[in-house]
Motif scaffolding. Structure first.
Motif, PDB file in Angstrom:
ATOM      1  N   SER A 324      37.922  49.898  54.105  1.00  0.00           N
ATOM      2  CA  SER A 324      36.902  49.182  53.339  1.00  0.00           C
ATOM      3  C   SER A 324      35.506  49.353  53.929  1.00  0.00           C
ATOM      4  O   SER A 324      34.505  49.070  53.271  1.00  0.00           O
ATOM      5  N   GLN A 325      35.453  49.794  55.193  1.00  0.00           N
ATOM      6  CA  GLN A 325      34.137  50.001  55.802  1.00  0.00           C
ATOM      7  C   GLN A 325      33.398  51.170  55.160  1.00  0.00           C
ATOM      8  O   GLN A 325      32.196  51.332  55.337  1.00  0.00           O
ATOM      9  N   ASN A 326      34.131  51.968  54.448  1.00  0.00           N
ATOM     10  CA  ASN A 326      33.544  53.138  53.793  1.00  0.00           C
ATOM     11  C   ASN A 326      33.003  52.735  52.417  1.00  0.00           C
ATOM     12  O   ASN A 326      33.714  52.765  51.425  1.00  0.00           O
ATOM     13  N   HIS A 327      31.742  52.322  52.391  1.00  0.00           N
ATOM     14  CA  HIS A 327      31.170  51.843  51.127  1.00  0.00           C
ATOM     15  C   HIS A 327      29.700  52.217  51.018  1.00  0.00           C
ATOM     16  O   HIS A 327      29.083  52.599  52.013  1.00  0.00           O
ATOM     17  N   VAL A 328      29.150  52.093  49.823  1.00  0.00           N
ATOM     18  CA  VAL A 328      27.741  52.454  49.614  1.00  0.00           C
ATOM     19  C   VAL A 328      26.836  51.352  50.155  1.00  0.00           C
ATOM     20  O   VAL A 328      27.257  50.210  50.351  1.00  0.00           O
ATOM     21  N   ALA A 406      26.765  40.405  50.317  1.00  0.00           N
ATOM     22  CA  ALA A 406      26.674  41.778  49.824  1.00  0.00           C
ATOM     23  C   ALA A 406      27.662  42.670  50.571  1.00  0.00           C
ATOM     24  O   ALA A 406      28.365  43.485  49.976  1.00  0.00           O
ATOM     25  N   GLU A 407      27.746  42.477  51.886  1.00  0.00           N
ATOM     26  CA  GLU A 407      28.653  43.281  52.701  1.00  0.00           C
ATOM     27  C   GLU A 407      30.110  43.046  52.271  1.00  0.00           C
ATOM     28  O   GLU A 407      30.872  44.000  52.067  1.00  0.00           O
ATOM     29  N   SER A 408      30.462  41.792  52.079  1.00  0.00           N
ATOM     30  CA  SER A 408      31.845  41.486  51.699  1.00  0.00           C
ATOM     31  C   SER A 408      32.173  42.054  50.311  1.00  0.00           C
ATOM     32  O   SER A 408      33.256  42.588  50.076  1.00  0.00           O
ATOM     33  N   LEU A 410      30.693  44.703  48.925  1.00  0.00           N
ATOM     34  CA  LEU A 410      30.732  46.166  48.994  1.00  0.00           C
ATOM     35  C   LEU A 410      31.984  46.670  49.698  1.00  0.00           C
ATOM     36  O   LEU A 410      32.476  47.756  49.386  1.00  0.00           O
ATOM     37  N   ARG A 411      32.500  45.888  50.630  1.00  0.00           N
ATOM     38  CA  ARG A 411      33.767  46.276  51.259  1.00  0.00           C
ATOM     39  C   ARG A 411      34.897  46.247  50.233  1.00  0.00           C
ATOM     40  O   ARG A 411      35.742  47.115  50.220  1.00  0.00           O
ATOM     41  N   GLU A 412      34.876  45.233  49.388  1.00  0.00           N
ATOM     42  CA  GLU A 412      35.902  45.162  48.335  1.00  0.00           C
ATOM     43  C   GLU A 412      35.759  46.357  47.384  1.00  0.00           C
ATOM     44  O   GLU A 412      36.722  47.027  47.039  1.00  0.00           O
TER      45      GLU A 412
HETATM   46 ZN    ZN Z   1      29.856  47.623  55.766  1.00  0.00          ZN
END
Ligand code: ZN
Ligand code: ZN
Length: 593
Positions: A324-328, A406-408, A410-412
């Motif tokens: 999930s760390q792989n996000h825009v 936003a981080e949570s 984008l991880r999803e």
């Molecule tokens: Zn992140």
């Protein structure tokens, strides 16, 4: 967050799925004297006109504005009249020779007959009008009329002026109708009717003041607006008092008998609710086994230096966290969706999955401010009575959220999840289904289409894309896909578990968070949703598995002649009919079984 907003069925009409539009009415000519012609005559636009006279709120929501000025008072007399209307229509449907109808009218007949029987059951057996205080809320059609662009401001305001007149009567009828409501729906009604007050606030008054209404009209408007606010305020006080003394509240759980009856109307699949539940439980285990296998395969690539946890759920969860760390980046989110739409379209075309009309590219835009917060993204298509309006893919921006939120988020919606999500909502999911439904113009199926077919197609399209090699068959892509799919399967287990088996809040949340890898927030939202709705959550898995089974049956029947693209196009050509009805038409050998 929910994939798409699928609100609990309110009043007597639900505007289903992502919305639908249809072409010109009467594009199919039925021969005079045939049963088709008889159906068209009895259940064409004239019937729907009568229907909307009795469902004026629903009418506004589908863009049928002729009755925009009418607010119906939901009292006992209204319900009695509605039942007479339903009985008459059902008797007429029952008298038709269904076997002589062609495919289009046969599916229309099945959808309408089910809809009217379902409404009759809701009125007389489910009786939500009695125990669900959230059933009563005047706000939404007012908001739609006020913000609409279908007519000049003055005309719309005059509709509102006329509609406002009976708001006090409306809430008086609500108070008279409600008996022993559930705590949960009472709380929902309080929250939603508090929101309703905003619709009759200063913004509306400013619109009136700046309009070309006469001075008398403006005075009358002001008086009625204040009276409407008072009626809502009074309803809120009444509900709050109820809530405090609600010792003998009805349970929000539907119970086995009502659940199974409702399930039959909503699904129209012939399958019983307990059977679907058992299938979903088995599917959950199979998906978890797949996920564990993929995690084992991926482990050395991502955690070369540490051994995996012994517990398989911990192990899968850690891998999902890692991926999930792989996000825009937040500022690239909308642009990444804009890029995905043509990319998915190209993939679908290159792999001969289904034909998509290139003359109607889907326009991505930011969700208009007043519509934000309902879903994170989705198709906005015009209603069946307003087919000239354009279709958009709305995306809620995330730049207003806190950095943590936003981080949570984008991880999803990480780099593997985002294409699956856009597949579901747009291509080849909801948008493409809608495009095909529009080619066989049917107001009845547009209005009362089968939710399991609509959601099932979107869920099926995700699997179809991965099966065609989208994402290069990367184990990462499949693992994240399974997590997403597991949500659909778990929805079914949750819904049946809560409403029929008495699953507790604690056990439900454990299942969602620990066994389906959802966030605490997502699990809390889902718990609220399952308290307030029933059966809707089972549509995703039920529809998906029915479509998948049908495809495999057609494949084995056709053998070497089977073509995936032809199957998809044929399947969608019937419009939003129940999968079981489509199956009868696509597998003629099994007709009458
Ligand atoms: Zn992140
Ligand atoms: Zn959906």
């Amino acid at each position: 967050m929910n994939t798409c907003f699928n609100p609990p069925r309110r009043r007597l009409l639900q505007w289903l799925g992502a919305g639908a539009l249809i072409g010109r009415a009467g594009a199919t000519l039925a021969l005079p004297g045939s049963t088709n012609a008889q159906f068209e005559q009895s259940f064409g636009d004239a019937f729907l006109d009568q229907y909307w006279q009795r469902n004026t709120d629903g009418a506004v929501m589908v863009g049928y504005y002729q009755v925009a000025g009418v607010l119906l008072v939901p009292d006992a007399a209204f319900r009695a009249d509605y039942q007479v209307f339903l009985d008459a229509a059902l008797a007429q449907l029952a008298g038709m020779d269904v076997a002589t109808l062609d495919d289009r009218y046969r599916t229309d007949w099945a959808v309408l007959d089910n809809e009217l029987r379902y409404e009759r059951w809701q009125l007389t057996t489910l009786r939500e009008w009695q125990w669900n205080p959230a059933f009563y809320n005047v706000a939404e059609p007012f908001a739609v009329i006020a913000s609409g662009s279908y007519a000049p401001l003055e005309e719309r305001l005059r509709s509102i002026l006329s509609r406002l007149q009976r708001v006090p009567e409306y809430y008086a009828a609500a108070k008279q109708s409600i008996q022993q409501p559930t705590r949960e729906h009472t709380a929902l009604a309080i929250a939603q009717n508090q929101g309703a007050l905003e619709v009759f606030g200063d913004d509306l008054q400013r619109q009136v003041d700046a309009s070309g209404l006469s001075a008398d009209e403006k005075t009358l408007f002001g008086r009625r607006r204040v009276a409407a606010r008072e009626a809502i305020g009074d309803y809120l006080k009444w509900l709050q008092a109820l809530d405090a003394t609600n010792g003998a509240a009805r349970s929000f759980r539907l119970g086995a008998a009502l659940y199974q009856q409702k399930f039959a109307f909503v699904q129209q699949s012939g399958e019983e609710a307990p059977a679907l539940y058992q299938r979903a439980q088995r599917e959950r285990q199979e998906v978890l086994a797949q996920m564990e296998q993929l995690t084992t395969q991926l482990w050395p690539r991502y955690f070369a230096d540490s051994a995996p946890p012994a517990d398989r759920l911990d192990k899968i969860g850690r891998m999902i966290d890692k991926l999930s760390q792989n996000h825009v980046a937040p500022q690239d989110y909308v642009a990444s969706i804009e890029r995905l739409i043509p990319q998915l379209t190209q993939w679908v075309s290159d792999h001969h999955l289904i034909d998509i009309d290139p003359s109607k590219p889907l326009k991505v835009r930011l969700t208009p401010t007043y519509e934000r917060g309902v879903a994170i993204a989705g198709i906005e298509a015009p209603g069946p009575y307003d087919p000239s309006a354009p279709t958009y893919f709305n995306v809620d921006p995330i730049d207003t959220e806190s950095p943590q939120q936003a981080e949570s988020f984008l991880r999803e919606y990480n780099n593997w999840m985002l294409p699956v999500f856009i597949t579901h909502e747009a291509i080849p999911g909801h948008y493409v289904q809608l495009m095909y439904a529009n080619r066989s113009p049917s107001r009845i199926k547009s209005l009362f289409g089968n939710g399991a077919m609509i959601e099932g197609w979107a869920v099926y399209s995700e699997r179809m894309m991965l099966e065609s090699g989208y994402g290069n068959n990367a184990p990462e892509q499949w693992l994240i896909y399974w997590k997403w799919y597991l949500r659909s399967v778990t929805n079914t287990v949750l819904d049946y578990g809560v409403h029929v088996l008495g699953l507790s809040e604690q056990d439900a949340k454990t299942m969602l968070v620990r066994e389906a890898f959802q966030s605490e927030k997502e699990a809390s939202n889902k718990w609220l949703r399952v308290q307030r709705s029933s059966v809707q959550l089972t549509q995703y898995f039920a529809g998906f598995s029915a479509i998948y089974r049908l495809r495999e049956r057609v494949r084995s029947q056709q053998g070497a002649a089977f073509e995936l693209q032809r199957f998809h196009e044929k399947f969608l050509s019937y419009g939003s009919a129940p999968v079981a009805v489509i199956a009868q038409l696509m597998l003629p050998a099994t007709r009458g079984k």
